[in-house]
Design an enzyme around this catalytic site. Structure first.
Site, PDB file in Angstrom:
ATOM      1  N   ASN A 260      19.671 -42.596   3.535  1.00 46.63           N
ATOM      2  CA  ASN A 260      20.887 -42.295   2.796  1.00 46.63           C
ATOM      3  C   ASN A 260      22.027 -43.017   3.477  1.00 46.63           C
ATOM      4  OD1 ASN A 260      20.901 -40.380   0.578  1.00 46.63           O
ATOM      5  ND2 ASN A 260      19.907 -38.994   2.015  1.00 46.63           N
TER       6      ASN A 260
ATOM      7  N   CYS B 290      17.557 -25.714   2.006  1.00 46.24           N
ATOM      8  CA  CYS B 290      17.624 -26.482   3.251  1.00 46.24           C
ATOM      9  C   CYS B 290      18.806 -25.927   4.043  1.00 46.24           C
ATOM     10  CB  CYS B 290      17.847 -27.958   2.914  1.00 46.24           C
ATOM     11  SG  CYS B 290      18.124 -28.982   4.369  1.00 46.24           S
TER      12      CYS B 290
ATOM     13  N   CYS C  23      22.680 -35.768   4.383  1.00 48.81           N
ATOM     14  CA  CYS C  23      22.897 -34.487   5.045  1.00 48.81           C
ATOM     15  C   CYS C  23      24.161 -34.561   5.891  1.00 48.81           C
ATOM     16  CB  CYS C  23      21.754 -34.149   5.997  1.00 48.81           C
ATOM     17  SG  CYS C  23      20.214 -34.926   5.609  1.00 48.81           S
TER      18      CYS C  23
ATOM     19  N   CYS D 242      22.469 -40.799  11.191  1.00 45.30           N
ATOM     20  CA  CYS D 242      22.697 -39.433  10.712  1.00 45.30           C
ATOM     21  C   CYS D 242      24.170 -39.046  10.772  1.00 45.30           C
ATOM     22  CB  CYS D 242      21.858 -38.466  11.538  1.00 45.30           C
ATOM     23  SG  CYS D 242      22.054 -36.758  11.022  1.00 45.30           S
TER      24      CYS D 242
ATOM     25  N   CYS E  45      21.188 -39.314  16.576  1.00 46.56           N
ATOM     26  CA  CYS E  45      20.433 -40.291  15.768  1.00 46.56           C
ATOM     27  C   CYS E  45      21.418 -41.212  15.047  1.00 46.56           C
ATOM     28  CB  CYS E  45      19.522 -39.579  14.764  1.00 46.56           C
ATOM     29  SG  CYS E  45      18.295 -38.551  15.581  1.00 46.56           S
TER      30      CYS E  45
ATOM     31  N   SER F 244      11.971 -29.013  11.059  1.00 46.74           N
ATOM     32  CA  SER F 244      11.976 -30.448  11.342  1.00 46.74           C
ATOM     33  C   SER F 244      12.620 -30.706  12.703  1.00 46.74           C
ATOM     34  CB  SER F 244      12.771 -31.168  10.241  1.00 46.74           C
ATOM     35  OG  SER F 244      12.850 -32.544  10.503  1.00 46.74           O
TER      36      SER F 244
ATOM     37  N   GLU G 186      19.614 -29.603  15.447  1.00 45.62           N
ATOM     38  CA  GLU G 186      18.231 -29.744  15.907  1.00 45.62           C
ATOM     39  C   GLU G 186      17.704 -28.324  16.156  1.00 45.62           C
ATOM     40  OE1 GLU G 186      15.651 -31.807  16.264  1.00 45.62           O
ATOM     41  OE2 GLU G 186      14.677 -30.109  17.238  1.00 45.62           O
TER      42      GLU G 186
ATOM     43  N   GLU H  81      26.774 -26.599   6.142  1.00 48.12           N
ATOM     44  CA  GLU H  81      26.320 -27.023   4.825  1.00 48.12           C
ATOM     45  C   GLU H  81      24.885 -26.568   4.586  1.00 48.12           C
ATOM     46  OE1 GLU H  81      27.249 -31.229   4.481  1.00 48.12           O
ATOM     47  OE2 GLU H  81      25.426 -31.479   3.325  1.00 48.12           O
TER      48      GLU H  81
ATOM     49  N   CYS I 134      25.634 -31.598  15.910  1.00 48.23           N
ATOM     50  CA  CYS I 134      24.357 -31.883  16.560  1.00 48.23           C
ATOM     51  C   CYS I 134      24.612 -32.814  17.739  1.00 48.23           C
ATOM     52  CB  CYS I 134      23.421 -32.554  15.559  1.00 48.23           C
ATOM     53  SG  CYS I 134      21.768 -32.910  16.217  1.00 48.23           S
TER      54      CYS I 134
END
Ligand code: SAH
Length: 352
Positions: A295, A110, A338, A124, A121, A196, A165, A97, A117
């Protein structure tokens, strides 16, 4: 039995490597320049478009190299602010995405750095299915190239804040940064690129030594070690003092101010006490704090604080002299957080 070797991914080669490759094929070095321009400036869809290269040379390229492109699968356009979310298929069939956001200062894309990942987290969506694989430099670039071609908009800013990441895919990330910001391609200013990270200390220290001018954003999300490790399992491996020391080193070596991302979660990290603790941590570093009301993700119980709580949190930080912004929620009407578009697509498919 003949050994199957994978073709070289030509779009991931740096300019210097490409020149060397062309030398091995017996081509003059200006051919490498032309080829590089076709791939990274004119954003050619394939070798066949490269009409000022001889047919024979194009055939040699076709035989020897893989030309990585992404296939657009779906696009969702926000009616609120024009934000566009794209779903792309990678050459091996996985989907990722990417997002185009239009700001007054320019168009920002982005991108994802991995399919899935492994950082885990808690809030997420990207981490729910674990890591599938890291992306190649060409696959990171292609997200931007495709968006520029599909939308007709010129991309001026890039943030590596999508799924994955980036520092867990370090070599490909550096290659990508060189191709994105170097001459002869889109030539995006390093200052307009933000990476990030959830806080991988050895890689932050390494990045500080690369001589780049990109912005580094640290996902902090809590003001104490205890809270941070509850939200982010990686925090158990790299503890707060170590992470902040690495950030300080990044700032010293690069002269670039850090950004600290802080997702506000109702009842978890949104109190006055949290604001005070956060100010004490980031104040000495003179970094910038980016507040993101969390979110909501379907699989997770976290919710956003009330608007007033978010504003009060910002004011508390400002009273401590911290430079802070609340991140404008872009494309609220199109699959929120995300990784959610990708996730809902994959779930839809597996039900078929
Ligand atoms: N792995 C990198 C980049 C990817 S996520 C990192 O951890 O920084 C980009 C940012 O969005 C990170 O700060 C991440 O913690 C945050 N984020 C992820 N899911 C979120 C959610 N549901 N709500 C708000 N922020 C979220």
């Amino acid at each position: 039995m003949t050994e199957r070797t994978e073709k070289t991914d030509i779009k991931s080669l740096t300019r210097k490597e490409l020149t060397e490759e062309m030398g091995l094929l017996g081509e003059k070095s200006f051919r490498a320049g032309q080829l590089y321009g076709w791939m990274h400036e004119k954003l050619a869809a394939g070798f066949e478009e490269m009409t000022n290269l001889s047919r024979q040379f194009r055939e040699t390229l076709q035989e020897n190299y893989a030309y990585v492109t992404l296939e657009p699968v779906e696009v969702e356009i926000s009616r609120i602010d024009g934000t566009r979310k794209y779903l792309f298929r990678l050459p091996d069939g996985l989907v990722i995405e990417s997002v185009l956001m239009k700001y007054r200062h320019g168009n920002s894309v982005c991108i994802s750095s991995q399919a899935g990942c492994r950082m885990g987290c808690r809030f997420c969506a990207s981490t729910i299915g674990g890591l599938e694989r890291s992306l190649r430099a060409s696959e990171m670039l292609e997200q931007i190239y495709q968006i520029q071609k599909l939308s007709g908009e010129r991309v001026s800013h890039v943030v590596i804040m999508g799924t994955g990441e980036p520092l867990d895919n370090y070599e490909n990330l550096l290659r990508f940064l060189e191709l994105l910001t170097g001459e002869g391609g889109l030539h995006i200013s390093q200052r307009n690129v933000t990476v990030s990270t959830c806080g991988l200390v050895p890689q932050i220290r390494q990045l500080a030594k690369e001589g780049l001018q990109i912005t580094l954003a640290l996902s902090l999300h809590a003001a104490t070690q205890e809270k941070r490790q509850e939200l982010m399992p990686i925090a158990k491996k790299y503890q707060m003092p170590e992470v902040l020391a690495a950030c300080e080193e990044y700032q010293k070596k690069t002269g670039r101010r850090m950004t600290f991302e802080y997702s506000l979660v109702r009842g978890v990290n949104d109190s006055r006490e949290d604001a005070r603790g956060l100010a004490a941590l980031v104040g000495p570093l003179h970094g910038h704090v980016n507040l993101i009301p969390v979110n909501p993700v379907r699989e997770r119980a976290f919710t956003q604080p009330e608007k007033k709580v978010v504003n009060d949190f910002k004011i508390h930080l400002e009273n401590y002299g911290i430079n802070v912004t609340i991140r404008r929620e872009m494309g609220r009407d199109i699959n929120g957080a995300c990784g959610q578009l990708r996730k809902s697509y994959m779930e839809g498919r597996s039900q078929c």
